[in-house]
Design a protein around this motif. Structure first.
Motif, PDB file in Angstrom:
ATOM      1  N   GLN A   1       7.721 -14.372   1.615  1.00 16.92           N
ATOM      2  CA  GLN A   1       5.964 -13.784   1.325  1.00 16.92           C
ATOM      3  C   GLN A   1       5.755 -14.211   2.857  1.00 16.92           C
ATOM      4  N   GLN A   2       6.041 -15.191   3.932  1.00 15.59           N
ATOM      5  CA  GLN A   2       6.077 -15.756   5.266  1.00 15.59           C
ATOM      6  C   GLN A   2       6.392 -14.544   5.483  1.00 15.59           C
ATOM      7  N   PHE A   3       7.762 -14.259   5.488  1.00 20.48           N
ATOM      8  CA  PHE A   3       8.403 -13.046   6.398  1.00 20.48           C
ATOM      9  C   PHE A   3       6.953 -12.064   6.781  1.00 20.48           C
ATOM     10  N   ARG A   4       6.760 -10.753   5.496  1.00 26.10           N
ATOM     11  CA  ARG A   4       6.277 -10.132   5.345  1.00 26.10           C
ATOM     12  C   ARG A   4       4.664 -10.264   5.624  1.00 26.10           C
ATOM     13  N   ALA A   5       4.103 -11.007   5.631  1.00 25.24           N
ATOM     14  CA  ALA A   5       2.761 -11.170   5.334  1.00 25.24           C
ATOM     15  C   ALA A   5       3.155 -11.489   7.615  1.00 25.24           C
ATOM     16  N   ARG A   6       3.752 -12.441   8.087  1.00 25.74           N
ATOM     17  CA  ARG A   6       3.529 -12.206   9.315  1.00 25.74           C
ATOM     18  C   ARG A   6       4.261 -10.790  10.586  1.00 25.74           C
ATOM     19  N   LEU A   7       5.375 -10.354   9.179  1.00 23.79           N
ATOM     20  CA  LEU A   7       5.789  -8.422   9.712  1.00 23.79           C
ATOM     21  C   LEU A   7       4.138  -7.719   9.424  1.00 23.79           C
ATOM     22  N   GLY A   8       3.188  -7.697   8.555  1.00 27.54           N
ATOM     23  CA  GLY A   8       2.530  -7.614   8.335  1.00 27.54           C
ATOM     24  C   GLY A   8       1.587  -7.600   9.151  1.00 27.54           C
TER      25      GLY A   8
END
Length: 55
Positions: free
Chosen positions: A34-41
């Protein structure tokens, strides 16, 4: 030492390992993706805004 002491120690250690594995599974499953997806987004949004504003 008695056999029961070894059995008790084995059960105690097994319970500790199970609790540690469950905690690891919970944190590994929830946090990083979730953290990775949020940062990527948000990075993609920032890049898109930068590209639009440079035109």
């Amino acid at each position: 030492m008695h056999d029961q002491i070894y059995l008790f120690m084995h059960h105690t250690h097994a319970a500790e390992l199970r609790a540690e594995a469950a905690a690891h599974r919970f944190t590994a499953r929830v946090s990083p993706p979730q953290q990775f997806r949020a940062r990527l987004g948000w990075t993609l949004v920032a890049i898109g805004l930068h590209l639009i504003s440079s035109r």
